[in-house]
Structure formats: C-alpha cells, structure tokens
Design a protein around this motif. Structure first.
Motif, short mmCIF file in Angstrom:
data_model
loop_
_atom_site.label_atom_id
_atom_site.label_comp_id
_atom_site.label_asym_id
_atom_site.label_seq_id
_atom_site.Cartn_x
_atom_site.Cartn_y
_atom_site.Cartn_z
N UNK A 98 66.88 -7.82 -35.42
CA UNK A 98 65.61 -8.67 -35.45
C UNK A 98 65.14 -9.53 -36.83
N UNK A 99 65.38 -8.75 -37.84
CA UNK A 99 64.99 -9.29 -39.11
C UNK A 99 66.09 -10.02 -39.86
N UNK A 100 67.17 -9.89 -39.48
CA UNK A 100 68.35 -10.65 -40.32
C UNK A 100 68.21 -12.21 -40.46
N UNK A 101 68.71 -12.82 -41.41
CA UNK A 101 68.33 -14.34 -41.72
C UNK A 101 68.96 -15.01 -40.42
N UNK A 102 69.94 -14.72 -39.70
CA UNK A 102 70.38 -15.13 -38.64
C UNK A 102 69.59 -15.23 -37.47
N UNK A 103 68.62 -14.23 -37.16
CA UNK A 103 67.97 -14.28 -36.28
C UNK A 103 66.22 -14.81 -36.42
N UNK A 104 65.95 -14.43 -37.64
CA UNK A 104 64.53 -14.56 -38.07
C UNK A 104 64.20 -16.00 -38.72
N UNK A 105 65.43 -16.37 -39.29
CA UNK A 105 65.10 -17.57 -39.90
C UNK A 105 65.94 -18.82 -39.64
N UNK A 106 67.10 -18.55 -39.31
CA UNK A 106 68.08 -19.57 -38.91
C UNK A 106 67.45 -20.45 -37.70
N UNK A 107 66.93 -19.99 -36.83
CA UNK A 107 66.45 -20.82 -35.40
C UNK A 107 65.54 -21.84 -35.81
N UNK A 108 64.85 -21.57 -37.06
CA UNK A 108 63.81 -22.73 -37.65
C UNK A 108 64.75 -24.03 -37.73
N UNK A 109 65.76 -23.85 -38.51
CA UNK A 109 66.75 -24.96 -38.51
C UNK A 109 67.48 -25.50 -37.52
N UNK A 110 68.00 -24.36 -36.52
CA UNK A 110 68.55 -24.81 -35.16
C UNK A 110 67.94 -25.54 -34.49
N UNK A 111 66.63 -25.24 -34.17
CA UNK A 111 65.71 -25.79 -33.14
C UNK A 111 65.58 -27.29 -33.58
N UNK A 112 64.90 -27.32 -35.04
CA UNK A 112 64.76 -28.60 -35.56
C UNK A 112 65.93 -29.37 -35.56
N UNK A 113 67.00 -29.09 -35.79
CA UNK A 113 68.25 -30.14 -35.85
C UNK A 113 68.56 -30.45 -34.28
N UNK A 114 68.27 -29.30 -33.43
CA UNK A 114 68.39 -30.20 -31.96
C UNK A 114 67.55 -31.17 -31.66
N UNK A 115 66.22 -31.20 -32.22
CA UNK A 115 65.45 -32.19 -32.14
C UNK A 115 65.59 -33.63 -32.85
N UNK A 116 66.08 -33.27 -34.05
CA UNK A 116 66.55 -34.33 -34.82
C UNK A 116 67.97 -35.08 -34.03
N UNK A 117 68.77 -34.54 -33.56
CA UNK A 117 69.88 -34.98 -32.89
C UNK A 117 69.31 -35.61 -31.47
#
Length: 751
Positions: free
Chosen positions: A675-694
C-alpha cells in the motif's frame, strides 16, 4: 381666547422658533467648522486614493487570488455597463443628474413621512453623492445625535464632491467604494465574486441583482437569501421601468429570468492553488521589505500590485482533481488496512505525545495549569467543524478528539515545473489548505528513499564506472555499521544474480545501490548532489544510497531538472513580474541558471535511458499497464523505511513532476509496502494527472513531446545483458541465505 393672549403666544412661538433655528444654524456651522470632527477639505477629496487589493495572475492570465484588507478592484467609468448605472440611479437616486449632491425634495419627503406620519419605510433620502461620502468616511459613532452629525457631514462632503467631480466620476467613485458584504468592496470585485466575470460583461438582470444588494448587503445576498434577492432584483427592474430606462415589454422579458450565480470566493483558504498563493505571498513580503529600504512604500494589501506568476491554472486545476481522486481512495484503503488496530486508536503513547506537542496544550501549561488541568480543559466537548474527504461536519467533539481526527490523515506534496527554466507550473502543498496549513513542498523535509538513487548512479558514471558494470545482489552485512544490512524485497535466490546499473536502478535494488555508492565513494556522491543544487545536510553513511537524507521537494525538483536541462540544475521560481495598478512593470524575475554542468551531456542521456527503463519495465511500469500512458516518460519511485514516505519522480521532455505522500506524524507509516510503496501511494498522482493532460489537446506540446534519441555511443554503453547469473560452480559453493560481512571503509569482505 382674547386677541392679546393670542398675540403673546404667537410672539413666544416665533421667538422659540427663532431660537431653535439659530441653534440649528449654530449646530450646522459648528459641524462645518469641524467642532464635531474634521471634515475633509476639497484638496483632500481631490487627491483621493483607493486602497486596492493586490491581484495574483497565472501564466495563462487567470486571476487566481488576491491579497487585501478590503477586497477592492477599482475600474474606469468606461468599464461600467450602462444598464448597471441606470439600475443604480433608478433605485437609489432617481434625481441624481438634477441635484448638486443634496436632493432637498427627497429630504422633505423623508422628513414629512418619517417625522409627521411615522412611516419608517420612507427611506433615508441620501443621494448617491452622500452615500459616496459615507463610503469614503464611514460613521464611527452611533446614537441619534451622532447620526444627525454624520448626516450633516455627509451632506457637506457630498456638496464638495459635486464641485470637484463630474457625475460620471461620482458614479465611478461610488461603485468602486461601496460595500457588497463579505469584505467585498466595489462593483468589479462583486461581479467577479457573484458572477465570475468582469463588471463590463454583466447582463441587465445581473446588474440589477448587485444594485439590489446595496440596500442591505446581508439580507439581499443572493448566495444566502436567493428568494429575497430575486424579489429585490425585480423591484430594481420595476424602478428602471418607472424611470423610463426599460419598456414594459423589456421588463416582462427579463423579470422572469431565474437568479443564476457563478459564485467564486477569493478567501485565502479556498480557490485554486492556495499553497502556491501563500508561498507567493511570503516571497512578496520579502520583496516589499527590500523595496522599503530603497524608499519605495509598497503595501502588499493596499497598493493594488499585480503579480504575474508562472503557474498554469488549467494544469493546476487538473492536478488538484487528480490529487483529490487518488488521495480520497488511498485514505480509505489506508484506514481499512489498520482497522481497529490503528495507532491513532490504540497507541496511547502516540496519542499522549500528540496532545502534549499541541499548541493548545502548551498554551494551557504556559498559563499555569497543571498537566491534568490542561488535559481536562482539552477534553471539554463543544461544537467543532471537522474536515474530511466526504464532507465537513459540525460535531460535538473536544480539542483532543480533533487532534486524533487529523492525526490519521495522509498528506501530500506535488510539484511540477519547466525543467529548462525552473518555472513552476503546478504546486500542491497538501490535501486541504483550510485544515493543513503546512506546505509539504517548501517547508517539509522528508527522507527520499530510492528517489535519491539516480544521484548515486550519476556520481558513479561521472567517476568512470560503466553503466554495464555488474553488481551482485547478494545481501551484505557491514560490521563497522553495527551490523547494518540493506536488503531487497525482490526475487527468490536473488543472491545468485548480478545486475547492470540499468536493471538495478529500474528495479530499485537496494543491495546494488549501496555497492554502487561504496565503489563511487560517499564524498563523491555528496559532491555530485551539491553540483545538482542540493544544499540540505546529507549523512556520510552508506545508508545515504537508500535515501536517508531529508530534502525538500522544491530542492529535489531543481536537482532532477538537470537531467532534462543539459546537465544544469535549476532553481524553481514562482513569480515572473510585478506591476503597479496601471500595469507599469516594477520588477521582473529571471530564471537562475547554473553556469556549470553538474554532469556531462552523455551521462545525462544515459540516466534518462536508465529511468525510462524504470517506467517501461521496472517499478513504475504501472504507468503503462494501469494508466495506459504512451507518453515519453522517465521516472523513479521511492519508498522509505517502515513505509513512511512514498515518492514518485516523473520526467518528460518538457515537464518534471515530483510527488510525495505520507503522514505529518513521522511515527505513523503505511501498514504494508504493497500500500505504501511509491508506485502505489505517489505514482497515481502523476498517472491520473497525465491522463487528464492527454485528454486535453491544448497540452499536446507537452504530452506529445519526445526525448531526443540517444547517440550511438550512449546505446553502445548500454548494450549489455541486464542480468548475469552466477556460474554453476559459483552457485554450487555459494549459500544464498548467508550474508557476506564487509568493512565499508576498506571495501573488503571478511573471510
């Protein structure tokens, strides 16, 4: 009654009337001469200056905030729509163009109805000029005598204003100074607040709504009392018809239009980018202080400065949406993972420490209360507004309940910037500025975890270590470090594997990172970090390879930008320029560029390729698999010990983003690495945002940008197998479960 007696009473009455008249004239004269308080002279009135709110604009010209004592944005007469002026005159002062500041006909009407007929609904008889006088010089005292004094003062000031200014100028002054409630002054600020548009774009019904508020700004506030405001608006429209500003047909077509607001507050706690605006405010106060030393008396809250920032408001809004979408879900998962065993429920020592570290507790102790008395005081239940992801709730709770409530919240910091200049594009300092004022970008220093590893690998390259150098993944115990032994959460029988630097970085192999540090040398790694702009203290220990240094997000962003900026770090900056109220430039801020490269252009290209592998096949691969991003992206995840800090750094050709997630209380971490690894806790902030930018074509210049193809020399240096397995005989004689013992200072294994 005899004629003689009648004449006697008549003479007495006339004498009384004469005395009263004389006293009244003396009273008026005493007011005129300033016996009841100074009246501004014509010279003073002629040099009137507004107290103007300073305005903050994004790079895409959106007004994102204000700094003010009174929220006021003065405008010119030509910017005021004619329908607004007509609505004002019709309802407030229908003979405005016929009098010279005092409407004696209206005064007689009010006097007759109020005094003789006791009709209190007759109005106040004040002209727009008198109301302007009241706006400029608010009444200070109450009571019948002081009310009379104030009224007469306002009449004198109104007459002077009429001598100094044209009717158009008086209308402009009035509409720029009048209060619309909620600490909002002037028609421009009111128009932006209630209809989210400049005053010159107001429709007739919108103008009538705002003018209708002037009689009672609270009672006719359209946000609080929409029905009363609607009725008052229609009364204004009827007055416009009565004064021939509208025809009956026009009135009928408008009066039924429903009241529609587009309410937008400029409360410092609300609105777009509150953490960014607060950081801008801090930097502006420093600038104002320096300017005062030069004799320039600027005031951030009253001088009407215009601050043009680097922020992209559209990108910021999308980033805030992404943050809320992810953090709300993550908070729910986080609380579920602990259940009834949550530390904010079960850990009495933690709760006690939280209470004793609070400002409320220390305030009571400083006031002389005992520890028990302080805690008793903090245990008293009262109605408290508690914030949360679902909704704000007013609950019966104590101060201690509130402290425990906020103890469990995950927080975040997320920053993106132009890597070539350092211009900040988005800035999210926390999940909710209203409840969490602490800015996790500019104020918080947290351990980086694996997000520091690229700096270690860069130092290795700069010190001549080839990216195809292989390092064993076998765990090592460093005997002169109290048996410290970094481990991996990786593959079974990993001790038999030897990783290239690309494979080790992309899969964030801890044991290899420490060995790369060991081979490079701690002093060389620290020197490399300094060249990249990191100034925070760094431990001279092997654990540095695993990110035990505590660094701010904005500092880390400047360092990572060097990979995208030809090896040169940048200094993140927020303000482009400052102008006065007339848009004359007072100062511009140029990006601070490093004069020297922190590393070679070739090594920058190698590091980009290593971090591209992290996204394509390593710890950040869910950007491809889960979020379906096909953009050119390099990146690095990071997780600290006990899952207390989660990081993700994303590098694209034209944009750098760094995100952190964790709790403000360092004693609480995630319940699991999953739950707490960077790929799960922090990465989605960028992933979701980039989807919106795309999804928004206006960002194609960023989202469709491509990394420069690596040179043949770079490709050659990376042309090696990612992993080599120990040979048969080496595997035969190696015990994968046995740690090697090593002296870190000498780099020699113990036999």
């Amino acid at each position: 009654m005899p004629k003689k007696i009648k004449n006697k009473y008549l003479k007495l009455g006339l004498k009384v009337l004469a005395v009263v008249g004389a006293l009244l004239l003396l009273f008026i004269l005493s007011i005129y001469l300033g016996a009841w308080g100074k009246i501004p002279t014509k010279e003073t009135l002629g040099n009137f200056k507004y107290q103007r709110a300073s305005e903050v604009y994004s790079a895409d010209s959106v007004l994102i905030g204000k700094y003010f004592l009174f929220d006021r944005q003065p405008i010119e007469y030509t910017q005021i729509p004619q329908n607004l002026i007509e609505a004002l005159v019709a309802i407030e002062d229908e003979r405005f163009y016929d009098h010279s500041g005092i409407d004696y006909k209206s005064l007689l009407r009010v006097a007759f109805k109020t005094i003789l007929m006791q009709d209190r609904s007759s109005g106040g008889g004040s002209t727009i000029s008198q109301q302007l006088a009241k706006n400029l010089y608010p009444r200070e005292k109450s009571g019948k005598l002081h009310l009379a004094i104030s009224k007469l003062k306002e009449m004198i000031i109104a007459s002077r204003l009429e001598e100094l200014y044209s009717k158009e100028e008086i209308i402009t002054l009035y509409l720029n100074t009048v209060s619309f409630g909620d600490n909002t002054f002037g028609i421009e600020s009111a128009s932006l607040k209630f209809f989210n548009k400049p005053a010159q774009l107001l429709s007739l019904e919108e103008s009538a709504t705002l003018v209708g508020m002037l009689k009672a700004t609270y009672s006719y506030n359209p946000r609080i009392f929409p029905k009363k405001s609607f009725n008052r608006r229609n009364l204004v429209l009827n007055s416009m018809k009565a004064n021939n500003y509208l025809t009956g047909q026009e009135l009928d077509s408008i009066i039924a239009i429903p009241l529609q607001l587009d309410y937008r507050t400029y409360d410092h706690n609300e609105g777009v980018a509150p953490y960014f605006r607060e950081e801008v405010r801090k930097q502006l106060l420093t600038w104002v202080k320096e300017e005062r030393k030069k004799g320039k008396e600027y005031n951030l809250y009253t001088s009407g400065l215009k601050i043009y920032t680097t922020l992209d408001s559209k990108m910021q809004l999308l980033a805030e949406e992404a943050m809320k979408q992810h953090m709300k879900k993550l908070q729910n998962d986080f609380e579920k993972s602990y259940g009834a065993r949550a530390p904010w429920i079960k850990d009495k020592k933690l709760i006690k420490k939280t209470i004793q570290n609070s400002s409320t507790y220390n305030k009571w102790i400083s006031a002389g209360l005992s520890k028990k008395q302080a805690i008793d005081s903090m245990s008293v239940k009262k109605e408290i507004l508690l914030g949360g992801w679902d909704q704000e709730k007013i609950q019966s709770a104590s101060t201690i309940d509130s402290l425990i409530h906020y103890l469990k919240f995950l927080n975040t910091g997320s920053l993106s910037l132009d890597p070539n200049t350092g211009a900040v594009k988005t800035w999210i300092g926390g999940i909710n500025y209203k409840y969490f004022k602490y800015d996790h970008i500019s104020q918080s220093q947290r351990q980086l975890g694996s997000a520091f590893k690229p700096i270690v690998y860069t130092a290795a390259l700069e010190n001549g270590i080839s990216p195809c150098t292989y390092f064993s993944a076998q765990e090592v115990e460093y005997e002169n470090m109290e048996g410290w032994s970094p481990s991996n959460s990786g593959k079974k029988n990993e001790a038999y594997l030897n990783y290239s630097m690309e494979e080790a970085l992309s899969n964030s192999v801890n044991t290899v990172a420490v060995k790369v540090l060991e081979k490079t040398g701690i002093p060389n790694v620290i020197e490399q970090a300094r060249k990249m702009g990191i100034r925070s203290p760094m431990p001279q220990l092997p654990s540095l390879a695993l990110g035990t240094a505590e660094i701010r997000i904005n500092e880390l962003a400047g360092a990572y930008a060097s990979y995208l900026n030809n090896g040169r770090p940048v200094t993140p900056y927020l303000i482009e320029s400052i102008t006065n109220e007339k848009d004359s430039i007072l100062v511009t801020f140029k990006p601070k560029q490093a004069t020297r490269r922190a590393f070679s252009e070739e090594n920058a290209a190698i590091m980009i390729e290593l971090m591209k592998a992290t996204v394509n096949s390593g710890t950040a691969a869910r950007l491809r698999s889960t979020y379906g991003l096909k953009n050119d992206i390099a990146g690095k995840t990071g997780t600290t010990q006990n899952n207390k800090d989660a990081w993700f750094v994303a590098l694209t050709p034209k944009l750098l983003n760094i995100s952190w997630v964790g709790l403000d209380n360092h004693e609480i971490g995630f319940n699991s690495t999953r739950l707490g690894q960077g790929a799960n806790a922090a990465l989605p902030l960028f992933g979701i945002w980039m989807q919106k930018l795309n999804a928004d074509k206006s960002f194609n210049h960023i989202t469709q940008a491509r990394f420069k193809s690596p040179s043949s020399n770079v490709r050659s240096k990376l042309n090696c197998d990612p992993v080599k397995r120990d040979g048969f005989f080496k595997r035969l004689f190696k015990n994968p479960n046995k740690k090697k013992t090593r002296d870190f200072r000498t780099g020699k294994n113990k036999t």
